[in-house]
Design an enzyme around this catalytic site. Structure first.
Site, PDB file in Angstrom:
ATOM      1  N   ILE A   1      12.872  -4.439 -22.078  1.00 20.31           N
ATOM      2  CA  ILE A   1      11.664  -4.921 -22.738  1.00 20.31           C
ATOM      3  C   ILE A   1      10.997  -3.755 -23.446  1.00 20.31           C
ATOM      4  CG2 ILE A   1       9.416  -6.031 -22.421  1.00 20.31           C
ATOM      5  CD1 ILE A   1      11.828  -7.836 -21.673  1.00 20.31           C
ATOM      6  N   GLU A   2      10.686  -3.950 -24.700  1.00 20.93           N
ATOM      7  CA  GLU A   2       9.987  -2.952 -25.499  1.00 20.93           C
ATOM      8  C   GLU A   2       8.656  -3.572 -25.931  1.00 20.93           C
ATOM      9  OE1 GLU A   2      10.693  -0.579 -29.762  1.00 20.93           O
ATOM     10  OE2 GLU A   2      12.268  -1.867 -28.939  1.00 20.93           O
TER      11      GLU A   2
END
Length: 132
Positions: free
Chosen positions: A126-127
């Site tokens: 997840i960014e």
């Protein structure tokens, strides 16, 4: 005229446990979980944010048609946020979520972004990013 797409409506994540995924994405990313019933009559779950959604498929119970190899933990997702990254760092730390990388400068779809990277319960990357 050449046909073209203009935006993403939804994507599908194959997950090990829908309830665990829902709790994470609601608590950590502020998404809203919604159960829905499509035309086939099955109950399904989605995570909504902005004008997009993530449909959830339980591992081993994907709804046809589905990806050639639905796999838990194979996604790499980038979400834009107006919340400052230092506030995200505090929020993630309060929930014992390890930031693997960042803040670091990256290039997003429309230009420069600054990002933090961490993992969801299925180990998807997840960014969370701010536009620079």
């Amino acid at each position: 005229m050449l046909p073209k797409v203009v935006t993403l409506d939804h994507l599908v994540l194959t997950v090990a446990d829908i309830n665990t995924t829902v709790i994470f994405y609601e608590t950590i990313l502020g998404m809203t979980a919604e159960q829905f019933t499509p035309a086939d009559g099955n109950k399904r779950w989605a995570l909504k944010f902005g004008t997009q959604k993530i449909n959830l498929h339980q591992e081993g119970e994907s709804f046809a048609p589905y990806a050639g190899s639905p796999t838990v933990g194979s996604a790499d997702l980038c979400f834009l946020s107006e919340t400052k990254l230092r506030d995200w760092q505090s929020h993630l730390s309060a929930h014992d979520i390890v930031v693997e990388l960042g803040p670091i400068d990256r290039t997003g779809a429309t230009g420069a972004i600054r990002s933090l990277y961490f993992r969801d319960p299925d180990q998807n990357l997840i960014e969370v990013s701010n536009r620079s």
